[in-house]
Design a protein around this motif. Structure first.
Motif, short mmCIF file in Angstrom:
data_model
loop_
_atom_site.label_atom_id
_atom_site.label_comp_id
_atom_site.label_asym_id
_atom_site.label_seq_id
_atom_site.Cartn_x
_atom_site.Cartn_y
_atom_site.Cartn_z
N SER A 172 -27.22 33.52 44.14
CA SER A 172 -28.00 32.36 43.70
C SER A 172 -28.43 32.61 42.27
CB SER A 172 -29.23 32.18 44.60
OG SER A 172 -30.13 33.25 44.36
N LEU A 173 -29.01 31.59 41.64
CA LEU A 173 -29.46 31.78 40.26
C LEU A 173 -30.54 32.86 40.20
CD1 LEU A 173 -29.46 28.16 38.83
CD2 LEU A 173 -28.01 30.06 38.14
N THR A 178 -23.72 41.18 40.59
CA THR A 178 -22.26 41.01 40.62
C THR A 178 -21.77 41.18 42.05
OG1 THR A 178 -21.75 43.34 40.29
CG2 THR A 178 -22.12 42.03 38.30
N ASP A 179 -20.58 40.66 42.30
CA ASP A 179 -20.02 40.78 43.64
C ASP A 179 -19.93 42.25 44.07
OD1 ASP A 179 -19.71 38.06 43.89
OD2 ASP A 179 -17.63 38.06 43.21
N LEU A 180 -19.55 43.09 43.12
CA LEU A 180 -19.38 44.51 43.47
C LEU A 180 -20.73 45.15 43.81
CD1 LEU A 180 -17.43 46.86 43.73
CD2 LEU A 180 -17.77 47.34 41.31
N ALA A 194 -14.61 51.11 42.71
CA ALA A 194 -13.62 50.07 43.00
C ALA A 194 -12.60 50.06 41.88
CB ALA A 194 -14.30 48.71 43.08
N LEU A 196 -9.14 48.30 39.92
CA LEU A 196 -8.79 46.96 39.45
C LEU A 196 -8.27 46.08 40.59
CD1 LEU A 196 -8.39 44.97 37.17
CD2 LEU A 196 -6.21 46.06 36.65
N ARG A 200 -9.67 42.42 41.72
CA ARG A 200 -8.87 41.20 41.63
C ARG A 200 -9.03 40.33 42.88
NH1 ARG A 200 -3.38 43.74 38.82
NH2 ARG A 200 -4.14 43.55 36.68
N SER A 203 -13.84 38.66 44.60
CA SER A 203 -14.62 37.41 44.58
C SER A 203 -14.00 36.38 45.51
CB SER A 203 -14.72 36.88 43.15
OG SER A 203 -13.46 36.45 42.70
N ARG A 207 -15.92 34.87 49.03
CA ARG A 207 -16.26 33.45 49.18
C ARG A 207 -15.48 32.79 50.31
NH1 ARG A 207 -17.48 35.57 44.74
NH2 ARG A 207 -19.42 35.01 43.69
N LEU B 334 -7.59 41.00 32.85
CA LEU B 334 -7.42 41.95 33.95
C LEU B 334 -6.84 41.30 35.20
CD1 LEU B 334 -10.75 43.94 33.55
CD2 LEU B 334 -8.44 44.81 33.14
N GLY B 335 -6.66 39.97 35.16
CA GLY B 335 -6.13 39.30 36.34
C GLY B 335 -7.16 39.13 37.44
N ILE B 336 -8.44 39.11 37.07
CA ILE B 336 -9.51 38.91 38.05
C ILE B 336 -9.87 37.42 38.06
CG2 ILE B 336 -11.94 39.40 38.55
CD1 ILE B 336 -11.48 42.17 37.24
N ASP B 337 -9.96 36.86 39.25
CA ASP B 337 -10.28 35.44 39.39
C ASP B 337 -11.60 35.12 38.69
OD1 ASP B 337 -10.69 32.86 40.15
OD2 ASP B 337 -10.89 33.27 42.29
N PRO B 340 -15.92 32.36 39.92
CA PRO B 340 -17.38 32.49 40.07
C PRO B 340 -18.13 32.55 38.73
CG PRO B 340 -16.23 34.00 41.54
CD PRO B 340 -15.20 33.45 40.61
N ALA B 344 -22.11 27.60 39.12
CA ALA B 344 -23.38 28.20 39.49
C ALA B 344 -23.18 28.95 40.80
CB ALA B 344 -24.45 27.13 39.63
N PRO B 345 -23.81 30.08 40.99
CA PRO B 345 -24.80 30.73 40.12
C PRO B 345 -24.22 31.69 39.09
CG PRO B 345 -24.75 31.85 42.21
CD PRO B 345 -23.70 30.78 42.29
N PHE B 346 -22.99 31.53 38.66
CA PHE B 346 -22.43 32.29 37.53
C PHE B 346 -22.48 33.81 37.77
CE2 PHE B 346 -24.79 28.57 35.84
CZ PHE B 346 -23.70 27.72 35.70
N VAL B 347 -21.59 34.26 38.62
CA VAL B 347 -21.61 35.66 39.05
C VAL B 347 -20.32 36.35 38.62
CG1 VAL B 347 -21.47 37.11 41.12
CG2 VAL B 347 -23.20 35.33 40.97
N MET B 348 -20.46 37.58 38.17
CA MET B 348 -19.29 38.38 37.81
C MET B 348 -18.80 39.18 39.02
SD MET B 348 -20.29 40.09 34.17
CE MET B 348 -21.91 40.68 34.70
N SER B 349 -17.51 39.52 39.01
CA SER B 349 -17.02 40.45 40.03
C SER B 349 -17.66 41.81 39.85
CB SER B 349 -15.50 40.59 39.94
OG SER B 349 -14.87 39.42 40.38
N ALA B 350 -17.67 42.28 38.61
CA ALA B 350 -18.29 43.57 38.32
C ALA B 350 -18.72 43.55 36.86
CB ALA B 350 -17.30 44.71 38.56
N ALA B 351 -19.83 44.20 36.58
CA ALA B 351 -20.31 44.25 35.20
C ALA B 351 -19.42 45.19 34.38
CB ALA B 351 -21.76 44.73 35.16
N PRO B 354 -13.24 48.43 35.83
CA PRO B 354 -12.82 49.80 36.10
C PRO B 354 -11.94 50.30 34.97
CG PRO B 354 -11.49 48.26 37.36
CD PRO B 354 -12.55 47.45 36.67
N TYR B 641 -31.21 40.71 31.32
CA TYR B 641 -30.56 39.42 31.15
C TYR B 641 -31.50 38.33 31.68
CZ TYR B 641 -27.20 35.63 31.68
OH TYR B 641 -26.56 34.43 31.60
#
Lengths: 663, 663
Positions: A172-173, A178-180, A194, A196, A200, A203, A207, B334-337, B340, B344-351, B354, B641
């Motif tokens: 959520s906002l 991050t997902d990880l 994790a 690469l 990939r 996410s 979802r 990197l080929g990461i979707d 997200p 919203a809510p604007f989330v990264m796979s990983a900060a 790797p 952030y």
């Protein structure tokens, strides 16, 4: 068959501590040299939900003296157990339905009623298979925390491969983790990394699965994220990557249960029967390394497909493999140039192969599955021996023990409970039937057991042969060769220098056998089997004077090896409390014959035990327990490798060992 | 040109300590809004052995006020330096051959003789380029231990990429150490790890090269072993992976010298001009992610080939790359979707992406070369901003500083010397010429500078335009847009609400400009350039009322961002000691105009500096120093952030920021 009888509940408190519990009571006892026993298992199981499933029939062939529990375990048949064979958990209930008398131990007496005992119910870990048996195996009732593998080794389940099902809060906002981080914070007892490939997918899978996912972890590497709860499917494969034969065992690492076992010839065979010929192939043909690597990959892939098919397991649910192979097999499977292993000074690229992906060795299982290769102690004491040491607890036992893996290259390990030494002895191909006139591999038609009766009269046979497959004898395999020479030494048709006695002496010493002494050309031979009464000697299965010499050199190489190791530790033969004969050949060797020809120290045969396929058992242990795996890696520091070819006293010792001990 | 004059030797003792030295004296000074300066470099060099080589000519275009040293460095022209621009090492000697007066600093006076000063010799780090200059660069004389990069950052060279030449003892029966141990024991200050690919080569290379090899190391990973001594060839490439433009700089990490710099449009352009359109592409077409990934790889590959060709460097000798890109560019490369990131809510796979191989992003350099991607602070404060913070020392400076990267997505960082906050403001495409009627990118024909004189008489121009390429104006780029609005506000043809004043008032307020007020349909416009005297308004380059509104919204988004950050830290405008305008757009913005329209706090223009391509500079720092790289990773912990879209007070603040400050 009835359900297994109820007994008092077992407390696992006494095995809950980390580490291993010795199970001295159920170590394989030496067999008496009369060949194999056949065990016919009828395995009962329940479907999910408890419905009955038709029982499965499985027949296995093992050396006499192995426990029914081990025989089942080594062949992928699961029997309940939590104690590891102390006879204390009283879970490994089986029913012997053959019409034979099976001893009743005090543990059996406590577990079963009188009538159950009469019906053949016993604890499987306490039944030594000394003859053919029919065995009923009840459905599994427990989800074990430990598994019994190796030689009486109890392994607390702590596999490197883990699955964790998690239900995560949606982002959520106010929670933009991050997902990880979202995932790893839910699994906070591990420091997950994790790569690469996981990122990939991460996410999308999160979802699509409404943030309810299963993390697939090997060591601390997150190798995949699967939608929903897939924790029930976690499999690994243990490989014994032999020069000749390769064995694969599919394991459910959640329970330690072997799901299927199968073996096949190494597809590298066309390049040569032993490691030296295969190394030579790479030196003569620049393409050979790639083709040998492919062949290894094909072999492992084929076994993978077979065990998965047999167990009904999707190969994509296999996330790790462990490979125990000698240094050359390991190098070839990894595509590492083996040349320095084959020429002096016999150097490896690395003792511990790096962590690789299963796909790096050509396996089509989960795409990010890992492959663990056992480390090697030296160019000729490889990962198979390290695995074997793990399986036999060479580093955990306080007794003085000698481990011998008999083969073309013979590996020897000696431990006095404090110091562990290892070495390799180049025994040559005699034990695998090579360079022996009537030699053959241990396949149908091979004579594997021989008894001679020098004074047999009337209908009593002067020569009794055990033949694999119970067919017409076609040749002589390694154990038969050792038996033949040992028996001939015993009846004194061979003198202590290894020479056939003159024909005149033979008639006197062994009248019933004298007609078996013959010549082919100039060479003296002993006829083991005549296909027809008037067959010429060269149409028979025989042992020649040169064959005896070959065996003499082979056994001298080996006994020089362990003699020098004993000397290093200041020990005598009699100090050795146990000799473990390992490998597919060693396990089938007659201890009495091995003592007779001096292949092993002069000890009571009860101290000499067949250890079975310990490399494969070690590979299973590495998959079931990260602690055991760490133990295998620790062996690199704990074991001292002794290079024999460098020793000035080697040749003297070798000559000393050439002769046969007088009977 | 003569050789550089000799001066007193410089002791590097004062820079030998680890870390960074601020170089306040040479920070870029704000320019006066009159466009660019051209620097024509003549670069002298010596061949191996000392022979002269024909000098190379290089012309570069930079914002006024940048030092000659920085202008050279940012464009891949190496000038000697060891002190990092304190004016103390006296090594960055250059000769200005233009017929202009260049101030003589006290450091120049100490370094050069009177006649040398007359001949134009100066220290390059102290010459601010305020007009076009011709510059002679002498051959490099030192092998530096430090390099100057970023905004006056002195980086002690400690690259992750190392090469070590070793001569190893050959193996013997008495020394059977594995090849890997033999090598790693010779490099015992590092805990080297070797992967399968190195092990596959190791034994062959060692023996072919008589055990004289060069280990190629990135961090502590042994990535290759090369025959002989190749320590002279160690290269890396720093990439600024922008949504629009991608810049690659080839570095010799042994000296910190940039060997070549080149840029090109991101080949992802056909999928859309900004990150949102590219993310949308992946959501509508399942193949788009793969194609965007390929396009990123093609772009980076093309730049790689160009810089290697230009510098005459074999791509196989490039062992590492660093990539600074926003979160979407990073994910796509990197080929990461990226989906997200876009909703919203604007989330990264990983900060922190790797560690990957350069081959994973499609680069054809050394096959085991590594690729380092900068981590991101949030979905819209990405790795490019982290790199920029590194280059500008945002975490090392005790002053209160505001960092603004102006673009479609505007990233803002505020530090008071203790706390560092970051946020992102969606400014929209106005600054890149999008949604502006006569908008265009900063390319030839774009008006980038505008001056209005409301009372111009006679031959004095009422409108002065600076046009990229000095050609006929074709449109208006971002800096021109800001200038246009700022000037119109200044001359009061736009009121503080952003509305054009009535025509009657215009005639009175700005008689020389009134004839430029026109209408296209119902919309009022201001004509900036008439191609012919009688051209219709819609044939002209003009600024429309709607364009002004677009800019108003964009600037309000940005100023709301930094206003809320200032509020978070309890600061006023005047507390800000420095505003860094970053990115290719920010660097070319007129500080005065930025202040005028309220894009930056109301401060003296001297506090507002163009920071240049800080993302690319940060990428170079990460390649030259593992400590700087660790510093970038540490920013993830150090920077908070702030998500603006989640704040209830955002809309009120936004409305407050819409109006233009009265002049």
């Amino acid at each position: 068959m009835s359900q297994p009888p109820e007994g008092p509940d077992f407390s696992i408190a006494d095995v809950a501590r980390e580490g291993l519990i010795e199970r001295p009571g159920t170590e394989p006892v030496p067999h008496d040299g009369t060949g194999r026993v056949d065990l016919a298992f009828t395995v009962h199981s329940k479907a999910e939900g408890g419905a009955d499933v038709p029982p499965a029939q499985r027949s296995v062939r093992v050396p006499p003296g192995v426990t029914v529990f081990d025989a089942a375990s080594w062949n992928g048949i699961a029997i309940d157990s939590t104690c590891g064979g102390h006879g204390t958990c009283h879970k490994c209930k089986i029913q012997i339905t053959s019409d034979v008398e099976v001893p009743i131990t005090r543990h059996d007496a406590r577990t079963f009623t009188e009538s159950q005992l009469t019906d053949g119910w016993r604890l499987g870990c306490l039944v030594h298979a000394t003859r053919d048996l029919k065995v009923e195996v009840p459905p599994l009732t427990t989800r074990p925390k430990a598994a019994t593998v190796g030689i009486g080794r109890q392994v607390i389940l702590r596999p490197a491969l883990q699955k964790r099902y998690v239900e995560l809060a949606e982002a959520s906002l106010a929670d933009q983790r991050t997902d990880l981080v979202r995932l790893t914070e839910a699994i906070d007892d591990l420091e997950l990394t994790a790569d690469l490939h996981v990122l990939r997918r991460l996410s999308t899978v999160l979802r699509q699965a409404d943030f309810k996912v299963t993390a697939v972890i090997v060591d601390e590497a997150l190798i995949d994220v699967e939608p929903g709860d897939t924790t029930g499917s976690r499999y690994a494969i243990a490989f014994d990557l032999g020069t000749t034969t390769v064995v694969g065992t599919l394991l459910d690492v959640g329970t330690g249960t072997p799901m299927a076992v199968t073996s096949m010839l190494n597809a590298q065979q066309p390049f040569g029967g032993d490691v030296i010929t295969r190394i030579s192939a790479t030196m003569m043909d620049p393409d050979a390394l790639g083709r040998l690597q492919d062949a290894a990959g094909r072999t492992l892939s084929e076994l993978t497909a077979q065990v998965c098919r047999e167990a009904g397991v999707d190969p994509q649910h296999v996330y790790e493999v462990a490979v125990a192979g000698n240094a050359t097999m390991t190098a070839l499977a990894l595509g590492i140039d083996p040349e320095p292993l084959g020429v002096a000074p016999f150097v490896m690229s690395a003792a511990q192969p790096p962590s690789v992906l299963a796909s790096d060795i050509g396996l089509d299982i989960h795409p990010r599955a890992r492959a663990f290769f056992f480390p090697a102690l030296g160019a000729y004491v490889g990962g198979d021996i390290v695995a074997g040491m793990l399986a036999t607890g060479m580093d955990r036992d306080k007794r003085t023990r000698l481990f011998i893996d008999v083969g073309t290259n013979c590996e020897i390990v000696l431990s006095d409970g404090e110091t562990i030494l290892s070495t390799a002895a180049p025994a040559g191909p005699a034990f695998e039937g090579g360079a022996i006139r009537c030699g053959m591999r241990a396949a149908d038609g091979a004579i594997e057991v021989i008894k001679l009766d020098p004074g047999a009269e009337g209908d009593d046979p002067a020569v009794t042969l055990g033949v694999i497959g119970d067919v017409e004898p076609k040749g002589l395999c390694g154990s038969g060769l050792v038996d033949a020479v040992a028996e001939l030494v015993k009846v004194r048709l061979l003198d202590s220098s290894g020479r056939f006695v003159p024909d005149e002496d033979a008639k006197e010493i062994a009248p019933a056998l004298a007609d078996r002494m013959a010549r082919i050309g100039e060479e003296r031979v002993f006829i083991l089997h005549r296909p027809t009464p008037d067959a010429e000697p060269n149409e028979c299965v025989y042992l020649s004077q040169r064959d005896v010499r070959e065996l003499q050199f082979a056994k001298a190489a080996i006994s020089t090896g362990w003699s020098l190791l004993l000397e290093e530790l200041g020990l005598e033969h009699r100090d050795v409390q146990q000799v473990l004969l390992a490998g597919s050949f060693g396990s089938y060797l007659s201890p009495a014959s091995a003592v007779r020809i001096g292949l092993v120290p002069q000890l009571p045969v009860l101290r000499i035990v067949a250890a079975g396929n310990v490399a494969g058992e070690g590979a299973k242990m590495a998959l079931l327990s990260v602690r055991e795996r760490a133990g295998a890696l620790a062996l690199l520091e704990e074991v001292t490798y002794v290079e024999l070819s460098d020793r000035p006293d080697f040749n003297d010792a070798f000559v000393d060992q050439l002769s046969f001990t007088a009977p």
